[in-house]
Design a protein around this motif. Structure first.
Motif, PDB file in Angstrom:
ATOM      1  N   THR A   1       0.826  -1.204   0.000  1.00 12.94           N
ATOM      2  CA  THR A   1       0.000   0.000   0.000  1.00 12.94           C
ATOM      3  C   THR A   1       0.862   1.257   0.000  1.00 12.94           C
ATOM      4  O   THR A   1       1.911   1.306   0.654  1.00 12.94           O
ATOM      5  CB  THR A   1      -0.914  -0.004   1.250  1.00 12.94           C
ATOM      6  OG1 THR A   1      -1.717  -1.170   1.202  1.00 12.94           O
ATOM      7  CG2 THR A   1      -1.797   1.224   1.298  1.00 12.94           C
ATOM      8  N   GLU A   2       0.410   2.263  -0.712  1.00 15.69           N
ATOM      9  CA  GLU A   2       1.103   3.547  -0.796  1.00 15.69           C
ATOM     10  C   GLU A   2       1.227   4.182   0.587  1.00 15.69           C
ATOM     11  O   GLU A   2       0.291   4.159   1.383  1.00 15.69           O
ATOM     12  CB  GLU A   2       0.312   4.464  -1.723  1.00 15.69           C
ATOM     13  CG  GLU A   2       0.943   5.807  -1.975  1.00 15.69           C
ATOM     14  CD  GLU A   2       0.126   6.604  -2.971  1.00 15.69           C
ATOM     15  OE1 GLU A   2       0.528   6.662  -4.145  1.00 15.69           O
ATOM     16  OE2 GLU A   2      -0.923   7.138  -2.571  1.00 15.69           O
ATOM     17  N   VAL A   3       2.404   4.751   0.862  1.00 17.26           N
ATOM     18  CA  VAL A   3       2.665   5.451   2.114  1.00 17.26           C
ATOM     19  C   VAL A   3       3.305   6.800   1.805  1.00 17.26           C
ATOM     20  O   VAL A   3       3.766   7.034   0.688  1.00 17.26           O
ATOM     21  CB  VAL A   3       3.598   4.641   3.048  1.00 17.26           C
ATOM     22  CG1 VAL A   3       2.958   3.338   3.459  1.00 17.26           C
ATOM     23  CG2 VAL A   3       4.955   4.404   2.395  1.00 17.26           C
TER      24      VAL A   3
ATOM     25  N   ASP B   1      10.898  -2.859   3.162  1.00 19.10           N
ATOM     26  CA  ASP B   1      12.052  -3.625   2.663  1.00 19.10           C
ATOM     27  C   ASP B   1      12.051  -3.740   1.139  1.00 19.10           C
ATOM     28  O   ASP B   1      12.473  -4.760   0.572  1.00 19.10           O
ATOM     29  CB  ASP B   1      12.113  -5.016   3.296  1.00 19.10           C
ATOM     30  CG  ASP B   1      12.363  -4.956   4.794  1.00 19.10           C
ATOM     31  OD1 ASP B   1      13.173  -4.122   5.223  1.00 19.10           O
ATOM     32  OD2 ASP B   1      11.741  -5.743   5.530  1.00 19.10           O
ATOM     33  N   ALA B   2      11.602  -2.696   0.473  1.00 14.97           N
ATOM     34  CA  ALA B   2      11.489  -2.702  -0.989  1.00 14.97           C
ATOM     35  C   ALA B   2      12.852  -2.697  -1.670  1.00 14.97           C
ATOM     36  O   ALA B   2      13.781  -2.035  -1.218  1.00 14.97           O
ATOM     37  CB  ALA B   2      10.698  -1.481  -1.443  1.00 14.97           C
ATOM     38  N   THR B   3      12.946  -3.420  -2.785  1.00 16.61           N
ATOM     39  CA  THR B   3      14.113  -3.319  -3.657  1.00 16.61           C
ATOM     40  C   THR B   3      13.803  -2.426  -4.854  1.00 16.61           C
ATOM     41  O   THR B   3      14.695  -1.996  -5.557  1.00 16.61           O
ATOM     42  CB  THR B   3      14.578  -4.705  -4.144  1.00 16.61           C
ATOM     43  OG1 THR B   3      13.488  -5.354  -4.799  1.00 16.61           O
ATOM     44  CG2 THR B   3      15.071  -5.555  -2.980  1.00 16.61           C
ATOM     45  N   CYS B   4      12.524  -2.157  -5.063  1.00 12.45           N
ATOM     46  CA  CYS B   4      12.084  -1.220  -6.097  1.00 12.45           C
ATOM     47  C   CYS B   4      10.950  -0.378  -5.510  1.00 12.45           C
ATOM     48  O   CYS B   4       9.974  -0.917  -5.002  1.00 12.45           O
ATOM     49  CB  CYS B   4      11.618  -1.951  -7.349  1.00 12.45           C
ATOM     50  SG  CYS B   4      11.244  -0.842  -8.729  1.00 12.45           S
TER      51      CYS B   4
ATOM     52  N   ALA C   1       4.925   6.872  -1.822  1.00 10.99           N
ATOM     53  CA  ALA C   1       5.867   5.796  -2.131  1.00 10.99           C
ATOM     54  C   ALA C   1       5.161   4.448  -2.049  1.00 10.99           C
ATOM     55  O   ALA C   1       4.353   4.222  -1.158  1.00 10.99           O
ATOM     56  CB  ALA C   1       7.030   5.824  -1.152  1.00 10.99           C
ATOM     57  N   ASN C   2       5.471   3.572  -2.999  1.00 11.25           N
ATOM     58  CA  ASN C   2       4.957   2.194  -3.015  1.00 11.25           C
ATOM     59  C   ASN C   2       6.101   1.228  -3.233  1.00 11.25           C
ATOM     60  O   ASN C   2       6.989   1.488  -4.048  1.00 11.25           O
ATOM     61  CB  ASN C   2       4.015   1.941  -4.205  1.00 11.25           C
ATOM     62  CG  ASN C   2       2.657   2.503  -4.050  1.00 11.25           C
ATOM     63  OD1 ASN C   2       2.458   3.651  -4.412  1.00 11.25           O
ATOM     64  ND2 ASN C   2       1.731   1.729  -3.544  1.00 11.25           N
ATOM     65  N   LYS C   3       6.034   0.087  -2.560  1.00 10.66           N
ATOM     66  CA  LYS C   3       6.895  -1.037  -2.901  1.00 10.66           C
ATOM     67  C   LYS C   3       6.289  -1.650  -4.155  1.00 10.66           C
ATOM     68  O   LYS C   3       5.100  -1.967  -4.186  1.00 10.66           O
ATOM     69  CB  LYS C   3       6.908  -2.044  -1.763  1.00 10.66           C
ATOM     70  CG  LYS C   3       7.762  -3.265  -2.031  1.00 10.66           C
ATOM     71  CD  LYS C   3       7.734  -4.194  -0.827  1.00 10.66           C
ATOM     72  CE  LYS C   3       8.609  -5.413  -1.049  1.00 10.66           C
ATOM     73  NZ  LYS C   3       8.619  -6.279   0.151  1.00 10.66           N
TER      74      LYS C   3
END
Length: 87
Positions: A8-10, A24-27, A80-82
Motif C-alpha cells: 500500500t502507498e505510504v 524492505d522494498a528493492t524497487c 511511495a509504493n513497494k
C-alpha cells in the motif's frame, strides 16, 4: 513493462532519523504530488551521515532500485509504493 503494486502507498518520512526502507522494498515507485521539487535521500542506515540525494520535479513519478535494507526520506512527504515489474 507492467508495474505490480506490492504494498500500500505510504508517505515518505521527512527526516533522516525516521527514514524508511518502504517495506524492505528493492524497487520503490515515488510520486511527487506536491507543487515543488522534492529532494530524496537514500542511505544504508537510518540517520546515517553518508547519504546520496536526488531531486524529483513536481507531478512526476520515479522508480528507485535499492538494496532492501536501504532507507529513504524526502524534504517534503511524497507518495511511495513497494513495487515490482512484470512483462
Amino acid at each position: 513493462m507492467i508495474t505490480k503494486i506490492v504494498a500500500t502507498e505510504v508517505n515518505t518520512p521527512t527526516t533522516a532519523g525516521t527514514a524508511s526502507s518502504i517495506s524492505d522494498a528493492t524497487c520503490v515507485r515515488l510520486y511527487n504530488h506536491t507543487v515543488g521539487i522534492v529532494t530524496v535521500g537514500i542511505s544504508s542506515l537510518v540517520g546515517a551521515a553518508s547519504t546520496a540525494y536526488f531531486a524529483i520535479p513536481s507531478g512526476t513519478v520515479e522508480f528507485l532500485t535499492k538494496p532492501a535494507s536501504d532507507v529513504i526520506w524526502s524534504s517534503t512527504a511524497i507518495k511511495a509504493n513497494k513495487v515490482a515489474f512484470t512483462n
